[in-house]
Structure formats: structure tokens, C-alpha cells
Design an enzyme around this catalytic site. Sequence first.
Site, PDB file in Angstrom:
ATOM      1  N   SER A  50       0.791  -1.268   0.186  1.00 38.71           N
ATOM      2  CA  SER A  50       0.040   0.017   0.008  1.00 38.71           C
ATOM      3  C   SER A  50       0.724   1.233   0.170  1.00 38.71           C
ATOM      4  CB  SER A  50      -1.035   0.026   1.222  1.00 38.71           C
ATOM      5  OG  SER A  50       0.023   0.037   2.383  1.00 38.71           O
ATOM      6  N   HIS A  94      -4.770  -5.101  -0.357  1.00 40.80           N
ATOM      7  CA  HIS A  94      -4.673  -4.383  -1.661  1.00 40.80           C
ATOM      8  C   HIS A  94      -4.658  -5.041  -2.920  1.00 40.80           C
ATOM      9  CE1 HIS A  94      -4.924  -0.424   0.420  1.00 40.80           C
ATOM     10  NE2 HIS A  94      -3.927  -1.222   1.556  1.00 40.80           N
ATOM     11  N   LYS A 102     -12.218  -2.941   1.231  1.00 41.49           N
ATOM     12  CA  LYS A 102     -11.634  -2.221   0.154  1.00 41.49           C
ATOM     13  C   LYS A 102     -12.546  -2.706  -1.056  1.00 41.49           C
ATOM     14  CE  LYS A 102      -7.035  -1.729   2.364  1.00 41.49           C
ATOM     15  NZ  LYS A 102      -7.717  -2.294   3.689  1.00 41.49           N
TER      16      LYS A 102
END
Length: 442
Positions: free
Chosen positions: A220, A248, A280
Site C-alpha cells: 500500500s 490491496h 476495500k
Amino acid sequence: MSGGLSATARMALLARLSKRRGGEAPRPEAGSARDFATLPGMRDFALLGTALDSLGLESPLFQQHDGRAGAHSRIRGREVVNFASYDYLGLNGDPRVQAAAKAAIDRYGVSPSGARITAGERALHRELEAALAEWHGAEAALTFVSGHATNVTTIGHIMGPRDVVVHDAAIHNSCTEGIRLSGARRIPFAHNDLAAAERELAGARRGAQRALLLVEGHYSMDGDSPDLARCVAIARRHDAWLMVDEAHSLGVLGRGGRGVAEAQGVDPAGVDLWMGTLSKTLAAGGGYIAARADVIDWLRHTAPGSVYSVALAPPLAAAALEALRILRAEPERVARLAANGTGLRDRLKARGFNTGGSLGAAIVPVILGSSVRTARVAAALLERGVTSQVVVFPAVPEQSARLRFFVSAEHTPEDLDRAAEALSEAVAGAGRVESLPAGLVG
């Protein structure tokens, strides 16, 4: 002002900090064990805030959004192009995801009202976990109430004082907190330097009972990835477990969004523990571990974050499950995200910005140097209607402060053009490089 604040300016900051305390409640005597100012970093934190005040800068943190923060948002009533959200595929605003969450509330209520092991579970929990396990090519999965808690409780539970964890230096805080909880020996290696990882693991393995090699699928802070096949080989050579944090990566890497294994053509069975988040791409909240069925069953019955914590809220489980179904059915969202990530990275690089090792997937950092300059640029960027995430000291070394642009499949080419142009203007108007006080960052 260049190269740090002068001694006079530093003393003025300290004096201002002292004055700010004048109207506050009485404090314990300085040096007392009851004085919160003795907490690690408390004084430097206060000094940083005072430094920003003295320079006429608002904190770039905790920006208040007025509604859904997708590719576009409103901050204090003002429309902005938003590059500060993890809603990579735009599913947080999808009516199907919202309808699933509402239906779960109607059926189950808002809260599960207890831990699954004692208060019972909902069919949604098992259904979501089965879907997540299949997604990673694993036998089973277990969900937790947050991604951070997932890493803390899992690593803290499977590792112990006689063990060693070798990890990338850029690994997330939740991982290092989990290692600290476990009592295992912690050995970081330079970011993405797998030769160093193998040297460290080889040296530490001989004196350890168990070993864990810990990396992220998509970092990230830098927007890059490790060589997964090489990680698998290193772990096998040294009889270590391999854990990959895919927070991510899910919905971002690979043609279908299945993560770093799909992106690099690696058999996911080579990874012992897959970790991911629901907050996310999957537009909910929570985290999960996917692994062998016996490991997951053991964690389900013994991990503190499962046994002693409330279960994942039904609307969140339902939202994540529906988001995963949409991701499976609509891989074109992943393709749009990939095009936007590469498009923004290339636009910024063409203007001379340092984007580090970003793959151009969903995360594009712009490394600007000092924290003060980065805060100035962030403020100027927001004035131009574009927002991004700000990372300053102490989260990174003082001369590595950066803005991070998190790209969405919902962004348009015009949004990317606007971001590149606005950043160029903001940097040009930021003035000379300024640093935090030398004593603060030394």
C-alpha cells in the site's frame, strides 16, 4: 526556511505549545508516571501539530467527507475528485451491494450480538467464508471484525517466543503488532529484497522452532508486488510458512482480480496463509484468513479474535458476499481499474514525478520529500479540487514523505488529467523545501 527550523523558531514552537496548555485541566507533575506526556512520541506529536499551526497549515488528516467517498466526493460541501478511497471497483455505491446489506438487516438485525462460538452464527458467515476460500484456492476461510485485527490475532496466535518471523520492511502495522504480541523474534528485510529475505531466514531458522515468511501481495505504501514464486521457493527451502497479506490485491491484481497469484501465474496452493480485508474492493468491513481446513478450524475455536470477539456484522457479511459475486461476474471492472492505474502513473511520470516502484495497478505514490512540503502540496491540491492520502513523518522517514493516489475503476480519463495538472500546479506553488525541526526527526 530550508533544512529545518532555526533554534529560535524551535523555541517559539515549544513556547506556543506550552501556552496551548494554559486553559486545560490540571496535569500531573512533569515526570510523574501519571503524566500522559511521558507516552512514547506524545511530545513530538504535539510539536508536529504546533509546527503546522505556526506555518499556517491545516492538518491534512481526517478530512471530512459529506457522503459516499467514491471516485468523486464532497469535502465540507465542496466537490472533489477523490484519490483517497480504497473503493477500487466502485462497489461501495452499487445498488446490489446496498440491497444485500439492507436485506441482511431486515432478516438478522444490525449486530450478531456476540461471538459466534457462544452466541451462534448466521448462514451468511459460512457462505462468505466458503466463497473467500474458493477465491484463493484454499480449503477454508475464517472472517474477523477488521483487517487489522485479523493480522494481529492470527500472527499473535500461531507464532510464539521460540519462533521467528522474517518480513518485508514495508509490511503493514497490523503484521508487526501481531508479531509483537506473539513474542516471536522479528527480522525485517529491505523492501522487496528477496535475496536479503533468504539470508535472514537461513540465518534465523536454525535456532527457531517455527518460521514465518511474511509479505504483501500489493504494497500500500509503494504500489508494487513481490516475486511470489520466489517467496514460495524460499519458504519451502527453509521449512517456513508463507503468509501473504492481500488487503490491496483482491479485485486489483490479475485479470479476474484474484490477486498476486493470478497476476503472476503462481499456484496459490504454495501459500500457507492468505490474508485479506473486506473493507476495500468488497465494500464492507472486516478481514479474513484462508488456509487449510484444519488450520481454519483450529483458529475458529482458539484464536482470541474469533473466540472473544463479536462476529462480523450481518450487513457487512452480506455486502462483502454480494460484492464478491459481482467481481466474479464483471471482470471488466478490474480491467478499467488497471487502465486507470497505469494511466495515472504514466501521466505523473511524464511530468517528472517520482512514483517509486508502482506497478500502476491501484496505488500510485508521489514521493515529495519533506513532511512540511508534502502537507503544503496536499492543501494546494485540495484547493484545486483533488484529494489524495498524505503520508508524513513518522509513518515514513522525513525525506520520504509522499502523497498516495488510490485509483478507482470509476475514475475517468478526465479525472486522471485533472489530477496530474492539479498536482503540477500545487507543487509549483509550494515554494522551497521545508523540513520538520531537526530534533523532531533526528
